[in-house]
Design an enzyme around this catalytic site. Sequence first.
Site, PDB file in Angstrom:
ATOM      1  N   PHE A  32     -54.383 -47.156  12.095  1.00 26.00           N
ATOM      2  CA  PHE A  32     -52.897 -47.558  12.146  1.00 26.00           C
ATOM      3  C   PHE A  32     -52.931 -48.386  13.386  1.00 26.00           C
ATOM      4  O   PHE A  32     -52.371 -49.515  13.475  1.00 26.00           O
ATOM      5  CB  PHE A  32     -51.968 -46.362  12.285  1.00 26.00           C
ATOM      6  N   GLU A  33     -53.520 -47.964  14.521  1.00 28.20           N
ATOM      7  CA  GLU A  33     -53.668 -48.638  15.830  1.00 28.20           C
ATOM      8  C   GLU A  33     -54.325 -50.287  15.665  1.00 28.20           C
ATOM      9  O   GLU A  33     -54.155 -51.249  16.162  1.00 28.20           O
ATOM     10  CB  GLU A  33     -54.056 -48.018  16.904  1.00 28.20           C
ATOM     11  N   SER A  80     -93.415 -62.113   3.373  1.00 26.59           N
ATOM     12  CA  SER A  80     -93.149 -60.782   2.659  1.00 26.59           C
ATOM     13  C   SER A  80     -94.306 -59.945   3.576  1.00 26.59           C
ATOM     14  O   SER A  80     -95.041 -60.206   4.208  1.00 26.59           O
ATOM     15  CB  SER A  80     -93.670 -60.866   1.187  1.00 26.59           C
ATOM     16  N   LEU A  81     -94.467 -58.624   2.957  1.00 27.27           N
ATOM     17  CA  LEU A  81     -95.190 -57.578   3.551  1.00 27.27           C
ATOM     18  C   LEU A  81     -96.286 -57.300   2.705  1.00 27.27           C
ATOM     19  O   LEU A  81     -96.179 -57.123   1.514  1.00 27.27           O
ATOM     20  CB  LEU A  81     -94.547 -56.419   4.135  1.00 27.27           C
ATOM     21  N   GLU A 110     -91.023 -47.775  11.120  1.00 25.00           N
ATOM     22  CA  GLU A 110     -89.705 -48.090  10.795  1.00 25.00           C
ATOM     23  C   GLU A 110     -89.402 -47.929   9.112  1.00 25.00           C
ATOM     24  O   GLU A 110     -90.443 -48.078   8.496  1.00 25.00           O
ATOM     25  CB  GLU A 110     -89.066 -49.435  10.949  1.00 25.00           C
ATOM     26  N   LYS A 112     -88.245 -48.398   5.534  1.00 21.71           N
ATOM     27  CA  LYS A 112     -88.371 -49.541   4.837  1.00 21.71           C
ATOM     28  C   LYS A 112     -87.090 -49.566   4.078  1.00 21.71           C
ATOM     29  O   LYS A 112     -86.868 -48.742   2.881  1.00 21.71           O
ATOM     30  CB  LYS A 112     -89.516 -50.063   4.021  1.00 21.71           C
ATOM     31  N   ASP A 114     -84.227 -50.478   1.154  1.00 18.33           N
ATOM     32  CA  ASP A 114     -84.230 -51.355   0.033  1.00 18.33           C
ATOM     33  C   ASP A 114     -82.925 -52.046  -0.005  1.00 18.33           C
ATOM     34  O   ASP A 114     -81.908 -51.665  -0.871  1.00 18.33           O
ATOM     35  CB  ASP A 114     -84.681 -50.411  -1.246  1.00 18.33           C
ATOM     36  N   GLU A 169     -81.648 -56.167   6.753  1.00 19.22           N
ATOM     37  CA  GLU A 169     -81.534 -55.790   5.240  1.00 19.22           C
ATOM     38  C   GLU A 169     -79.952 -55.603   4.939  1.00 19.22           C
ATOM     39  O   GLU A 169     -79.236 -54.823   5.822  1.00 19.22           O
ATOM     40  CB  GLU A 169     -82.189 -54.509   4.882  1.00 19.22           C
ATOM     41  N   TYR A 221     -83.684 -55.247  12.306  1.00 19.05           N
ATOM     42  CA  TYR A 221     -85.088 -54.912  12.636  1.00 19.05           C
ATOM     43  C   TYR A 221     -86.038 -55.817  13.138  1.00 19.05           C
ATOM     44  O   TYR A 221     -86.878 -55.346  13.637  1.00 19.05           O
ATOM     45  CB  TYR A 221     -85.911 -54.121  11.531  1.00 19.05           C
ATOM     46  N   LYS A 308     -95.842 -47.623   0.803  1.00 22.45           N
ATOM     47  CA  LYS A 308     -94.570 -47.404  -0.267  1.00 22.45           C
ATOM     48  C   LYS A 308     -94.636 -45.993  -0.729  1.00 22.45           C
ATOM     49  O   LYS A 308     -95.702 -45.562  -0.967  1.00 22.45           O
ATOM     50  CB  LYS A 308     -94.907 -48.241  -1.371  1.00 22.45           C
ATOM     51  N   CYS A 402     -72.388 -55.010 -34.787  1.00 24.88           N
ATOM     52  CA  CYS A 402     -71.929 -53.891 -34.286  1.00 24.88           C
ATOM     53  C   CYS A 402     -72.668 -52.521 -35.230  1.00 24.88           C
ATOM     54  O   CYS A 402     -72.454 -52.639 -36.444  1.00 24.88           O
ATOM     55  CB  CYS A 402     -70.625 -53.576 -34.553  1.00 24.88           C
ATOM     56  N   CYS A 405     -69.399 -50.945 -37.058  1.00 19.62           N
ATOM     57  CA  CYS A 405     -68.359 -51.351 -37.856  1.00 19.62           C
ATOM     58  C   CYS A 405     -68.876 -52.869 -38.579  1.00 19.62           C
ATOM     59  O   CYS A 405     -68.222 -53.361 -39.455  1.00 19.62           O
ATOM     60  CB  CYS A 405     -67.030 -51.699 -37.222  1.00 19.62           C
ATOM     61  N   CYS A 420     -68.606 -56.006 -29.177  1.00 21.32           N
ATOM     62  CA  CYS A 420     -67.957 -55.902 -30.443  1.00 21.32           C
ATOM     63  C   CYS A 420     -66.791 -56.251 -30.430  1.00 21.32           C
ATOM     64  O   CYS A 420     -65.802 -55.570 -29.684  1.00 21.32           O
ATOM     65  CB  CYS A 420     -68.236 -54.432 -31.105  1.00 21.32           C
ATOM     66  N   CYS A 426     -63.215 -50.908 -35.152  1.00 13.19           N
ATOM     67  CA  CYS A 426     -64.250 -50.115 -34.578  1.00 13.19           C
ATOM     68  C   CYS A 426     -64.165 -48.823 -34.278  1.00 13.19           C
ATOM     69  O   CYS A 426     -63.607 -48.622 -32.921  1.00 13.19           O
ATOM     70  CB  CYS A 426     -65.015 -51.300 -33.449  1.00 13.19           C
TER      71      CYS A 426
END
Length: 664
Positions: A32-33, A80-81, A110, A112, A114, A169, A221, A308, A402, A405, A420, A426
């Site tokens: 609120f403040e 990339s790594l 660190e 990783k 995702d 990330e 990072y 990984k 479908c 139906c 559909c 249906c």
Amino acid sequence: MTIKEQILQLRDELNKHNYNYYVLDNPVINDFEFDTKLNMLIEFEQAHPEFFDENSPTQRVGGQITKNFETLVHEHRMYSLDNSYSKEDLLDWETRIKKLVDGELKFTCELKYDGASISLTYENGSLMKAVTRGDGFRGDDVTANVKTIKSVPLQLHGDYPEKFEIRGEIVLPWDGFNKMNEERIEIGEEPYRNPRNTASGSLKLQDSREVAKRPLDCLLYSIVGNNLEIKTQFDSLEKARSWGFKVPKAAKLVNSIDEVLEFINYWDEHRHNLPYETDGVVIKVNNLQQQEELGYTAKAPRWAIAYKFKAEQVSTRLNEITYQVGRTGAITPVANLEPVELAGTTVKRASLHNADQIEKLDIRVGDEVFVEKGGEIIPKIIAVDLSKRPLDSKPTQYITHCPECETELIRTEGEAQHYCPNYNGCKPQVVGRIQHFISRKAMDIEGLGGETVTLLVNEGLINNYSDLYELTKAQVIPLERMAEKSADNLINGIEQSKQIPFERVLYALGIRYVGETVAKKLAKHYKSIDAISEASQEELINVDEIGVKIAESVLEFFNSETNTKIINRLRDFGVQLEISAEKLAKQTNKLEGNIFVVSGVFHEVSRDELKKLIEDNGGKVSSSISSKTSYIVAGDKMGPSKMEKAEKLNVAIISEQEFLSMIH
């Protein structure tokens, strides 16, 4: 103090409070403040546009529309790594780098995370641009969207360099991801597949206001630049943290590959307790001088490697592909598998999501497929074992009609799913909408469950939810498992549902994209179903939290002659299609912007009445205490753990009498 000085002071205060809240998780004022100060700054800035600053805290709410994201060249390439999966891989990497540099080697480990890679550029402490990784050489300018992420500092503090880039990330925490999916399921949409893709997709939304609504976070990072006077990777993390960035504290400085493995083994076990999705550990040579010496291959730095974590994966046979029809008509293909154990559960089915996914993986009936837990929650097929494909295998032809139906399916441009369009004919759509109508958060009809709805539709007793109100005891008694008492309960439950308040009725109608929260917003704003049905798209969009997609869906619903007839029947039966005059008289905005937690035993009013009073006066009710809580209304026997948490977070605790005096 001049107007300019007041504006600068307010900006500085709000930046500090944002930092305390979103980076340190240690707020010193309540919402609120904070909102009071923010609204004051908005008024000052609107009255004095000459003091506009694109990095003002007022710009975090979004509002900028980006039709086409400009492609920018990275000043420093985003590599990339290389990946590793074993101790042997790490030892081989260490051997290679030892041949290339002198001196003692230390490593920074660190987690990783995702998410979606991002590069932020700062000049003189101000955020200048945010660019996606793209192909590593160039990416998309998503600055307007990234500015809405509260943990991204717009203005730094401390001894920051004049100009630098910092990489990190953009992630979507599990809590936020799960809440978004609950809302998606609630409005009949397919849930998002995983936090990573959802975070990445959020950055490319055209309306930054929509991005601002998503609980994204930014974890940094890696600092990049010239003449930065930083000696080690670990020191750079400490520096970044001191300037105002959110830098994960899990990082650790270690002296050997054995210590690296200890770090990996610890987090492989404990990563499930993290608030974010993580898929491994990144190991970097700590000394930046050694990093510079090691340099890069064509694709990756030699001084870093990703380990990984192993996702649990099994292979099994795909026996059949079937197709489900949701209450909105969305078609979901489902892989029916030979049952297999995976991560402690027996997996028999996996979602194939849509036609594009089937085509991308070239999934066919009879294939041996690899299955793993997508995001470690939902089983997913990640690949096909082509070496075991039957000789007579044929590519999957996605259905054109479908499965229920036989209506020809449609696929709207820009949407992944087929639909559909047979809205009223249906059966799964008809049954699904009625099941939604009677659900607990909607009409909450006692004595009527999902299976009974299916029976009623199959017997031809009902075709839409307005038909429920014409049911008689004589009609339902012959149904399977229906005795006299249960028939009475069902008919009485339907009758009692006529007292359900308008906002829940609106939610019960099952308008696509109109979940519980949106229904409350629309009901509070328009007061009646007639006012909503007469609103234009532009008027709907002006309602809080209503975007173009929702507005279009509302218009489409009320443009249907069938829906209009159903609503008129509900009106004739006495269902509440407007906010009662009595309730309108009791509603105010006195508590707007405040979040309350109600705990304990009360005397003057019940706990439920307290919650209703909060909402009737514009406040929000939460079930758990967090740093966002404005007040705890405490009755007798409030739990000590809640008291302790409230004191720790510095949340105001008020009595029942103090609360009642706030609204009178």
